[in-house]
Each structure stands twice: as structure tokens, then as C-alpha cells.
Write a protein that holds these residues in place. Structure first.
Motif, PDB file in Angstrom:
ATOM      1  N   PHE A  26       0.830  -1.201   0.000  1.00 24.11           N
ATOM      2  CA  PHE A  26       0.000   0.000   0.000  1.00 24.11           C
ATOM      3  C   PHE A  26       0.866   1.253   0.000  1.00 24.11           C
ATOM      4  O   PHE A  26       1.916   1.304   0.641  1.00 24.11           O
ATOM      5  CB  PHE A  26      -0.932   0.022   1.216  1.00 24.11           C
ATOM      6  CG  PHE A  26      -2.118  -0.883   1.044  1.00 24.11           C
ATOM      7  CD1 PHE A  26      -3.282  -0.405   0.464  1.00 24.11           C
ATOM      8  CD2 PHE A  26      -2.066  -2.205   1.437  1.00 24.11           C
ATOM      9  CE1 PHE A  26      -4.377  -1.239   0.287  1.00 24.11           C
ATOM     10  CE2 PHE A  26      -3.142  -3.047   1.263  1.00 24.11           C
ATOM     11  CZ  PHE A  26      -4.305  -2.562   0.686  1.00 24.11           C
ATOM     12  N   TYR A  27       0.383   2.265  -0.708  1.00 28.12           N
ATOM     13  CA  TYR A  27       1.074   3.546  -0.819  1.00 28.12           C
ATOM     14  C   TYR A  27       0.085   4.644  -0.483  1.00 28.12           C
ATOM     15  O   TYR A  27      -1.102   4.543  -0.825  1.00 28.12           O
ATOM     16  CB  TYR A  27       1.670   3.699  -2.223  1.00 28.12           C
ATOM     17  CG  TYR A  27       2.815   2.729  -2.405  1.00 28.12           C
ATOM     18  CD1 TYR A  27       4.122   3.140  -2.222  1.00 28.12           C
ATOM     19  CD2 TYR A  27       2.577   1.385  -2.677  1.00 28.12           C
ATOM     20  CE1 TYR A  27       5.177   2.234  -2.325  1.00 28.12           C
ATOM     21  CE2 TYR A  27       3.625   0.479  -2.787  1.00 28.12           C
ATOM     22  CZ  TYR A  27       4.916   0.910  -2.611  1.00 28.12           C
ATOM     23  OH  TYR A  27       5.951   0.017  -2.697  1.00 28.12           O
ATOM     24  N   GLU A  28       0.584   5.689   0.185  1.00 26.74           N
ATOM     25  CA  GLU A  28      -0.312   6.694   0.745  1.00 26.74           C
ATOM     26  C   GLU A  28      -0.272   8.021  -0.005  1.00 26.74           C
ATOM     27  O   GLU A  28       0.771   8.664  -0.125  1.00 26.74           O
ATOM     28  CB  GLU A  28       0.049   6.952   2.211  1.00 26.74           C
ATOM     29  CG  GLU A  28      -0.884   7.946   2.875  1.00 26.74           C
ATOM     30  CD  GLU A  28      -0.486   8.278   4.293  1.00 26.74           C
ATOM     31  OE1 GLU A  28      -1.349   8.814   5.008  1.00 26.74           O
ATOM     32  OE2 GLU A  28       0.675   8.031   4.694  1.00 26.74           O
ATOM     33  N   GLY A  29      -1.453   8.423  -0.465  1.00 23.73           N
ATOM     34  CA  GLY A  29      -1.636   9.754  -1.011  1.00 23.73           C
ATOM     35  C   GLY A  29      -2.221  10.653   0.064  1.00 23.73           C
ATOM     36  O   GLY A  29      -2.554  10.192   1.157  1.00 23.73           O
ATOM     37  N   GLU A  30      -2.376  11.904  -0.260  1.00 26.43           N
ATOM     38  CA  GLU A  30      -2.921  12.862   0.698  1.00 26.43           C
ATOM     39  C   GLU A  30      -4.296  12.447   1.204  1.00 26.43           C
ATOM     40  O   GLU A  30      -4.586  12.576   2.387  1.00 26.43           O
ATOM     41  CB  GLU A  30      -2.997  14.248   0.052  1.00 26.43           C
ATOM     42  CG  GLU A  30      -3.552  15.317   0.948  1.00 26.43           C
ATOM     43  CD  GLU A  30      -3.600  16.671   0.276  1.00 26.43           C
ATOM     44  OE1 GLU A  30      -3.338  17.660   0.971  1.00 26.43           O
ATOM     45  OE2 GLU A  30      -3.894  16.741  -0.940  1.00 26.43           O
ATOM     46  N   ASN A  31      -5.157  11.929   0.294  1.00 22.84           N
ATOM     47  CA  ASN A  31      -6.502  11.590   0.744  1.00 22.84           C
ATOM     48  C   ASN A  31      -6.999  10.213   0.304  1.00 22.84           C
ATOM     49  O   ASN A  31      -8.190   9.944   0.334  1.00 22.84           O
ATOM     50  CB  ASN A  31      -7.502  12.686   0.373  1.00 22.84           C
ATOM     51  CG  ASN A  31      -7.722  12.828  -1.114  1.00 22.84           C
ATOM     52  OD1 ASN A  31      -7.213  12.068  -1.919  1.00 22.84           O
ATOM     53  ND2 ASN A  31      -8.501  13.830  -1.498  1.00 22.84           N
ATOM     54  N   MET A  32      -6.095   9.330  -0.100  1.00 18.99           N
ATOM     55  CA  MET A  32      -6.467   7.946  -0.412  1.00 18.99           C
ATOM     56  C   MET A  32      -5.226   7.064  -0.407  1.00 18.99           C
ATOM     57  O   MET A  32      -4.101   7.565  -0.348  1.00 18.99           O
ATOM     58  CB  MET A  32      -7.207   7.829  -1.746  1.00 18.99           C
ATOM     59  CG  MET A  32      -6.340   7.914  -2.985  1.00 18.99           C
ATOM     60  SD  MET A  32      -7.223   7.570  -4.554  1.00 18.99           S
ATOM     61  CE  MET A  32      -7.604   5.828  -4.421  1.00 18.99           C
ATOM     62  N   LEU A  33      -5.447   5.777  -0.485  1.00 17.77           N
ATOM     63  CA  LEU A  33      -4.376   4.795  -0.603  1.00 17.77           C
ATOM     64  C   LEU A  33      -4.451   4.155  -1.984  1.00 17.77           C
ATOM     65  O   LEU A  33      -5.499   4.166  -2.624  1.00 17.77           O
ATOM     66  CB  LEU A  33      -4.533   3.699   0.453  1.00 17.77           C
ATOM     67  CG  LEU A  33      -4.606   4.133   1.901  1.00 17.77           C
ATOM     68  CD1 LEU A  33      -4.956   2.937   2.782  1.00 17.77           C
ATOM     69  CD2 LEU A  33      -3.296   4.766   2.347  1.00 17.77           C
ATOM     70  N   VAL A  34      -3.332   3.573  -2.429  1.00 18.29           N
ATOM     71  CA  VAL A  34      -3.323   2.755  -3.646  1.00 18.29           C
ATOM     72  C   VAL A  34      -2.516   1.494  -3.367  1.00 18.29           C
ATOM     73  O   VAL A  34      -1.748   1.433  -2.414  1.00 18.29           O
ATOM     74  CB  VAL A  34      -2.734   3.497  -4.882  1.00 18.29           C
ATOM     75  CG1 VAL A  34      -3.628   4.652  -5.298  1.00 18.29           C
ATOM     76  CG2 VAL A  34      -1.307   3.957  -4.639  1.00 18.29           C
ATOM     77  N   ILE A  35      -2.700   0.498  -4.224  1.00 18.27           N
ATOM     78  CA  ILE A  35      -1.976  -0.766  -4.142  1.00 18.27           C
ATOM     79  C   ILE A  35      -1.018  -0.841  -5.328  1.00 18.27           C
ATOM     80  O   ILE A  35      -1.417  -0.580  -6.467  1.00 18.27           O
ATOM     81  CB  ILE A  35      -2.946  -1.964  -4.188  1.00 18.27           C
ATOM     82  CG1 ILE A  35      -3.839  -1.971  -2.944  1.00 18.27           C
ATOM     83  CG2 ILE A  35      -2.198  -3.283  -4.343  1.00 18.27           C
ATOM     84  CD1 ILE A  35      -4.966  -3.000  -2.985  1.00 18.27           C
ATOM     85  N   HIS A  36       0.223  -1.225  -5.068  1.00 20.51           N
ATOM     86  CA  HIS A  36       1.183  -1.418  -6.154  1.00 20.51           C
ATOM     87  C   HIS A  36       0.880  -2.771  -6.795  1.00 20.51           C
ATOM     88  O   HIS A  36       1.059  -3.816  -6.160  1.00 20.51           O
ATOM     89  CB  HIS A  36       2.607  -1.387  -5.618  1.00 20.51           C
ATOM     90  CG  HIS A  36       3.628  -1.218  -6.687  1.00 20.51           C
ATOM     91  ND1 HIS A  36       3.757  -2.093  -7.740  1.00 20.51           N
ATOM     92  CD2 HIS A  36       4.561  -0.249  -6.874  1.00 20.51           C
ATOM     93  CE1 HIS A  36       4.728  -1.693  -8.526  1.00 20.51           C
ATOM     94  NE2 HIS A  36       5.230  -0.564  -8.020  1.00 20.51           N
ATOM     95  N   PRO A  37       0.432  -2.786  -8.055  1.00 23.00           N
ATOM     96  CA  PRO A  37       0.008  -4.049  -8.666  1.00 23.00           C
ATOM     97  C   PRO A  37       1.133  -5.060  -8.863  1.00 23.00           C
ATOM     98  O   PRO A  37       0.879  -6.263  -8.891  1.00 23.00           O
ATOM     99  CB  PRO A  37      -0.583  -3.615 -10.004  1.00 23.00           C
ATOM    100  CG  PRO A  37       0.016  -2.289 -10.284  1.00 23.00           C
ATOM    101  CD  PRO A  37       0.261  -1.648  -8.954  1.00 23.00           C
ATOM    102  N   ASP A  38       2.376  -4.594  -8.968  1.00 23.36           N
ATOM    103  CA  ASP A  38       3.487  -5.530  -9.138  1.00 23.36           C
ATOM    104  C   ASP A  38       3.934  -6.147  -7.813  1.00 23.36           C
ATOM    105  O   ASP A  38       4.658  -7.133  -7.807  1.00 23.36           O
ATOM    106  CB  ASP A  38       4.678  -4.833  -9.800  1.00 23.36           C
ATOM    107  CG  ASP A  38       4.378  -4.411 -11.229  1.00 23.36           C
ATOM    108  OD1 ASP A  38       3.481  -5.022 -11.853  1.00 23.36           O
ATOM    109  OD2 ASP A  38       5.023  -3.472 -11.713  1.00 23.36           O
ATOM    110  N   GLU A  39       3.505  -5.551  -6.713  1.00 25.38           N
ATOM    111  CA  GLU A  39       3.869  -6.076  -5.389  1.00 25.38           C
ATOM    112  C   GLU A  39       2.751  -6.907  -4.766  1.00 25.38           C
ATOM    113  O   GLU A  39       3.005  -7.755  -3.919  1.00 25.38           O
ATOM    114  CB  GLU A  39       4.226  -4.920  -4.454  1.00 25.38           C
ATOM    115  CG  GLU A  39       5.459  -4.156  -4.899  1.00 25.38           C
ATOM    116  CD  GLU A  39       5.723  -2.914  -4.075  1.00 25.38           C
ATOM    117  OE1 GLU A  39       4.970  -2.659  -3.104  1.00 25.38           O
ATOM    118  OE2 GLU A  39       6.675  -2.195  -4.399  1.00 25.38           O
ATOM    119  N   CYS A  40       1.521  -6.648  -5.171  1.00 24.91           N
ATOM    120  CA  CYS A  40       0.364  -7.366  -4.633  1.00 24.91           C
ATOM    121  C   CYS A  40       0.465  -8.842  -5.011  1.00 24.91           C
ATOM    122  O   CYS A  40       0.742  -9.188  -6.161  1.00 24.91           O
ATOM    123  CB  CYS A  40      -0.916  -6.756  -5.208  1.00 24.91           C
ATOM    124  SG  CYS A  40      -2.439  -7.571  -4.713  1.00 24.91           S
TER     125      CYS A  40
END
Length: 112
Positions: A26-40
Motif C-alpha cells: 500500500f502507498y499513501e496519497g494525501e486523501n487515499m491509498l493505492v496498491i502497487h500491482p506488481d507487489e500485490c
């Protein structure tokens, strides 16, 4: 297959998913998170943990945009491995329509 964070995370940013992720993708933006698809690793343990129902498998139709957004911002935002408190007004934004167009911020979060 990978999992992606979708627009209902915006301004909700619950972090229950971070605690259960075995690979810290998981990676953190100012107001949401995202998932790195190559690491998931496609384990799926994060999906039921999200109170906002914002995590979906990329095999669901209509999620190409979200796969691109998760891929792009996972490269730009800091990794996050520890749960933080959600925004105080998170519940007010849960389920709001058109959150990406109205509220998305490309700014990075703090990470940890």
C-alpha cells in the motif's frame, strides 16, 4: 490479477487494509491509498477489511482506470505499513458519488 483501491477510498482513507497486507504493497496519497500491482500477491485479505468497500479485484469489469491510477501513484507516493487514524470526517464521505472528479489529490501522503 491484482487488487486495486477505487474512488470510495478518497477522503475516507481507512487503513484497516494496511494491517493485514502480508507484503506491504500500500502507498499513501494525501486523501487515499493505492496498491502497487506488481507487489500485490493477490491474496485478497485486504478486500473484506475495507470499511468503505473500496478495494476490488482488477478482474471486475470497469476497473481499468483504477488499475492505471493505482499503478501510477504507487510509483510516486510513499509506502505505508502501519495503520493511522482515518480523517475525522471519513464517514461523511463514504459512498459519495464522483469522488475522483471532486476530491482526488495527486499529492503524496506522509507514509511511515
Amino acid at each position: 490479477m491484482t487488487y486495486v483501491v477505487t474512488d470510495n477510498c478518497i477522503k475516507c482513507k481507512y487503513m484497516d487494509c494496511i494491517e493485514v497486507c502480508p507484503v506491504d504493497c500500500f502507498y499513501e496519497g494525501e486523501n487515499m491509498l493505492v496498491i502497487h500491482p506488481d507487489e500485490c500477491i493477490d491474496c485478497g485479505v485486504c478486500e473484506p477489511e475495507c470499511p468503505a468497500d473500496a478495494i476490488k479485484p482488477d478482474t471486475e469489469s470497469g476497473l481499468d482506470k483504477w488499475l492505471q491510477i493505482n499503478t501510477e501513484y504507487a510509483e510516486k507516493w510513499p509506502n505505508i505499513t502501519a495503520k493511522k487514524e482515518p480523517p475525522a470526517d471519513a464517514k461523511e464521505f463514504d459512498g459519495v458519488e464522483d469522488k475522483f472528479e471532486k476530491f482526488f489529490s495527486a499529492e503524496p501522503g506522509e507514509g511511515n
